[in-house]
Enzyme design. Structure first.
Site, PDB file in Angstrom:
ATOM      1  N   ARG A  91       0.838  -1.214   0.000  1.00  0.00           N
ATOM      2  CA  ARG A  91       0.000   0.000   0.000  1.00  0.00           C
ATOM      3  C   ARG A  91       0.863   1.250   0.000  1.00  0.00           C
ATOM      4  O   ARG A  91       1.915   1.301   0.634  1.00  0.00           O
ATOM      5  CB  ARG A  91      -0.930  -0.005   1.214  1.00  0.00           C
ATOM      6  CG  ARG A  91      -1.629   1.319   1.492  1.00  0.00           C
ATOM      7  CD  ARG A  91      -2.612   1.207   2.632  1.00  0.00           C
ATOM      8  NE  ARG A  91      -3.798   0.443   2.242  1.00  0.00           N
ATOM      9  CZ  ARG A  91      -4.890   0.327   2.990  1.00  0.00           C
ATOM     10  NH1 ARG A  91      -4.945   0.897   4.182  1.00  0.00           N
ATOM     11  NH2 ARG A  91      -5.920  -0.366   2.571  1.00  0.00           N
ATOM     12  N   LYS A 118      -3.788  -7.018  12.134  1.00  0.00           N
ATOM     13  CA  LYS A 118      -3.133  -6.470  10.952  1.00  0.00           C
ATOM     14  C   LYS A 118      -1.778  -5.937  11.376  1.00  0.00           C
ATOM     15  O   LYS A 118      -1.682  -5.176  12.339  1.00  0.00           O
ATOM     16  CB  LYS A 118      -3.958  -5.343  10.319  1.00  0.00           C
ATOM     17  CG  LYS A 118      -3.304  -4.786   9.038  1.00  0.00           C
ATOM     18  CD  LYS A 118      -4.134  -3.679   8.405  1.00  0.00           C
ATOM     19  CE  LYS A 118      -3.852  -2.343   9.047  1.00  0.00           C
ATOM     20  NZ  LYS A 118      -4.494  -1.228   8.291  1.00  0.00           N
ATOM     21  N   TYR A 159      -8.888   4.242  -3.860  1.00  0.00           N
ATOM     22  CA  TYR A 159     -10.000   5.034  -3.322  1.00  0.00           C
ATOM     23  C   TYR A 159      -9.436   6.283  -2.668  1.00  0.00           C
ATOM     24  O   TYR A 159      -8.239   6.381  -2.376  1.00  0.00           O
ATOM     25  CB  TYR A 159     -10.828   4.233  -2.310  1.00  0.00           C
ATOM     26  CG  TYR A 159     -10.030   3.455  -1.306  1.00  0.00           C
ATOM     27  CD1 TYR A 159      -9.601   4.030  -0.116  1.00  0.00           C
ATOM     28  CD2 TYR A 159      -9.702   2.117  -1.543  1.00  0.00           C
ATOM     29  CE1 TYR A 159      -8.871   3.305   0.812  1.00  0.00           C
ATOM     30  CE2 TYR A 159      -8.968   1.388  -0.633  1.00  0.00           C
ATOM     31  CZ  TYR A 159      -8.560   1.988   0.547  1.00  0.00           C
ATOM     32  OH  TYR A 159      -7.819   1.272   1.464  1.00  0.00           O
ATOM     33  N   LYS A 203     -12.901  -5.438   0.204  1.00  0.00           N
ATOM     34  CA  LYS A 203     -12.577  -4.847  -1.096  1.00  0.00           C
ATOM     35  C   LYS A 203     -11.905  -5.885  -1.996  1.00  0.00           C
ATOM     36  O   LYS A 203     -12.242  -6.001  -3.180  1.00  0.00           O
ATOM     37  CB  LYS A 203     -11.667  -3.627  -0.902  1.00  0.00           C
ATOM     38  CG  LYS A 203     -12.291  -2.469  -0.135  1.00  0.00           C
ATOM     39  CD  LYS A 203     -11.328  -1.293  -0.087  1.00  0.00           C
ATOM     40  CE  LYS A 203     -11.915  -0.106   0.656  1.00  0.00           C
ATOM     41  NZ  LYS A 203     -11.970  -0.329   2.102  1.00  0.00           N
TER      42      LYS A 203
END
Length: 661
Positions: free
Chosen positions: A261, A289, A353, A452
């Site tokens: 990311r 996470k 997004y 997602k």
């Protein structure tokens, strides 16, 4: 429901003329079709009409947005004055400024709805044109829509600024403690997450409601906020059998999701290597996470194994990184690198997004995020056409939503925004009441366990998937719900902002203060009239009478007694004083003489004022009646202003005539 009627319901009357004239365009399209076959000249004329409507709407939005920015700048200057000058830092000033920001926020919400409805209007009329004429205006009109875009992302900057100023008002100018960037490099945290879909019609309203309770989280406050700062891109990894997809969908013990990311533009150098684990064995079965950071130039080396986890840990040690943090990062890097190799993982999907995060800086107990413009893009290299040697992501894709340059087979634009609430329930954190009310309202649609990655992957690779997510059937539904309560941002019949059907606290305080002032003034006037009725006027000297007549006014001053100096000061401000000397009666009580003189000009102006007031009340009631019943007709006034000007000019002529007669 017809589109024109929807416009009338959604927006203020003064804005109606700025809307796309959908009915006019539709009538023009239909009339030409029925009169003769559609010609090239018809196409040219209709396109010109459409361009004129687009320019009108676009200019109106820009003008209103300019007004919003100017009001935000004024609020910012005022708040800076309050902060730098303690004499202005009063409870009332902060409340008034907070109310001003709330007004601006409501206007931004209205403007976003206005923009959204016009965007839908253009899409509908172009679609109808293509259906009736068998031409492809939707594709040909793309350059005009790009030049004058009707997108709502431009409002995000305004909302961020309003949020920042609103937070300062809530704190009365005191600095908020906590680091917004805290946790940016954290390597393990646990949250209870719930996910919801938000229809595009409700996105700005949801943002505004959350903003009133939680500030927008800005990670880098050393520079002005830009739209690109909200962009988030994630590249998800899986193998040709999609084992990670299946494990996440079935919620298998130890199921992983691995993604790379980055935040902001493609030029960002910080890449976060992240792993989500369902029921991690090393945390007693808790889902977690964890992540660590790499420079962009090291990402492919890490993915291919050229940069080992131990080498990465050695680099951290050389930089003087905390020993425990080095151990944690080594554990994470080693686990991800092992999965990449043993499970034969490669990039398969990108999710893009724009995120607006709401959270108290440094406090992760309650975090709310809203992701808009969600887009899925194929990243796989199954056909050896999307990535070259040494590339871990597609070089031909940036952050320029809606990615119109991509092949339709490579892109999926999700129709809703995604709201996520994240609570640290293991610390005993319960959702606040305002958040519970929002999640129970008509503005959101709950989608438990929405992912997602799972959604994007099942769209592009459905033929490889043994199972599909349950929420796919929800995509065929209209998730909008009727407004059953007053929850949310609404306006009163007089267009005043209402939050959950009530005025905001600052507005209530101001109205109560004005009511108290009015009551006090009324009581004082009653007392003054009583004193007038008890007063016995004394004869004035002749030169005093001439002075009174020259001024064509009445003079009155209430009796002054010990202990009533405060009331005297108020009278000095509110009453008209001619500077007449005070006559004394036998008891040495002070009164001012009262006499009546003709005031012809004043009577004329008074009569005009009465007529205008009555007429204005009539026009207001008529407009309110038409608005409440959604009556289509003229809301402007053609004759009232002209007649008012004639009356005022006539009154001025009479005044000058009497003065110089």
């Amino acid at each position: 429901m017809k589109f024109g009627a929807q416009l009338a319901e959604e927006i203020f009357v003064p804005w109606r003329l700025a809307y796309i004239q959908y009915d006019v365009l539709k009538t023009e399209l239909k009339a030409r079709q029925e009169d003769h076959g559609w010609t090239d000249q018809d196409e040219k004329d209709f396109t010109a009409l459409l361009e004129n409507e687009l320019e009108k709407v676009y200019d109106f939005v820009n003008a209103k947005l300019g007004e919003v920015e100017a009001r935000i700048s004024y609020c910012e200057r005022s708040i800076r004055t309050f902060t730098n000058n303690p004499t202005y830092s009063s409870e009332q000033n902060w409340a008034v400024m907070d109310e001003a920001l709330t007004e601006v926020l409501f206007d931004v919400n209205d403007l976003a709805k206005f923009t959204r409805l016009n965007y839908i209007g253009f899409q509908k009329i172009i679609k109808k044109h293509d259906k009736w004429t068998q031409l492809n205006l939707q594709q040909a009109f793309v350059p005009q829509l790009r030049a004058k875009p009707l997108d709502k992302q431009r409002f995000d900057v305004a909302i961020v600024f309003i949020s920042s100023l609103h937070d300062i008002c809530q704190l009365k100018g005191k600095p908020r403690t906590g680091n917004a960037a805290a946790g940016g490099d954290q390597n393990a945290f646990e949250r209870a997450t719930a996910k919801y879909w938000i229809h595009p019609d409700n996105i700005t309203e949801v943002k505004s409601i959350i903003m009133l309770h939680l500030p927008v989280l800005i990670f880098n406050d050393t520079k002005p906020f830009e739209p690109s700062d909200a962009a988030i891109s994630s590249v998800y990894f899986d193998n040709p059998d999609f084992d990670l997809y299946t494990g996440r969908l079935q919620r298998d013990e130890g199921a992983e999701a691995i993604r790379f990311r980055w935040y902001g533009p493609m030029s960002s150098n910080s890449i976060f290597i992240e792993r989500k684990t369902h029921h991690a064995w090393w945390l007693d079965g808790a889902s977690v996470k964890d992540r660590f950071r790499l420079d962009e130039s090291d990402v492919y080396k890490f993915m291919s194994g050229e940069l080992s986890a131990s080498t990465y840990a050695d680099r951290l040690k050389a930089k003087g990184t905390d020993e425990q943090l080095v151990k944690d990062n080594l554990f994470i890097a080693n686990g991800i690198q092992t999965s990449l190799k043993e499970k034969n993982l490669d990039p398969v999907l990108r999710a893009f997004y724009n995120r607006t995060a709401f959270q108290l800086p440094g406090d992760q107990r309650v975090r709310v995020s809203l992701d808009t413009d969600l887009t899925f893009i194929r990243e796989d290299n199954f056909d050896q056409q999307r990535r070259g040697p040494g590339e871990w992501r597609r070089p031909d894709v940036g952050i320029d939503y809606p990615f119109s340059y991509l092949n339709d087979a490579d892109v999926l634009r999700f129709p809703y925004a995604v709201l996520e609430t994240k609570l640290q329930t293991h610390l005993g954190q319960e959702p606040p009441a305002w958040l519970t009310n929002l999640l129970d309202s008509h503005l959101v649609h709950e989608v438990p366990r929405f992912s997602k990655y799972l959604h994007g992957a099942c769209h592009f690779y459905a033929d490889r998937m043994p199972l599909l997510p349950w929420w796919l059937s929800e995509m065929d539904l209209d998730i909008r719900k009727p407004r059953a309560t007053n929850f949310g941002l609404t306006r009163s019949r007089s267009f005043k902002p209402l939050i959950d059907g009530h005025y905001s606290r600052a507005m209530e305080q101001e109205e109560n203060r004005m009511k108290a002032v009015a009551d006090e003034s009324y009581a004082y006037e009653q007392e003054k009239q009583q004193q007038v009725s008890l007063a016995v006027p004394q004869p004035l000297h002749q030169h005093h009478q001439h002075q009174l007549q020259d001024n064509t006014a009445l003079q009155y001053s209430p009796p002054i007694e010990e202990g009533k100096k405060k009331k005297k000061n108020r009278a000095d401000v509110t009453a008209i004083s001619l500077g007449e000397p005070v006559a004394e009666d036998d008891k040495n009580n002070k009164f001012v003489g009262i006499t009546k003189v003709p005031r012809i000009a004043g009577g004329v102006f008074l009569g005009i004022a009465a007529v205008v007031a009555i007429y204005a009340l009539y026009r207001f009631e008529k407009r309110a009646y038409m608005i409440n019943r959604r009556i289509l007709g003229r809301y402007d006034d053609l004759w009232g202003p002209a007649i008012l000007c004639v009356l005022l000019v006539g009154a001025l002529i009479v005044n000058f005539y009497l003065r110089f007669r």
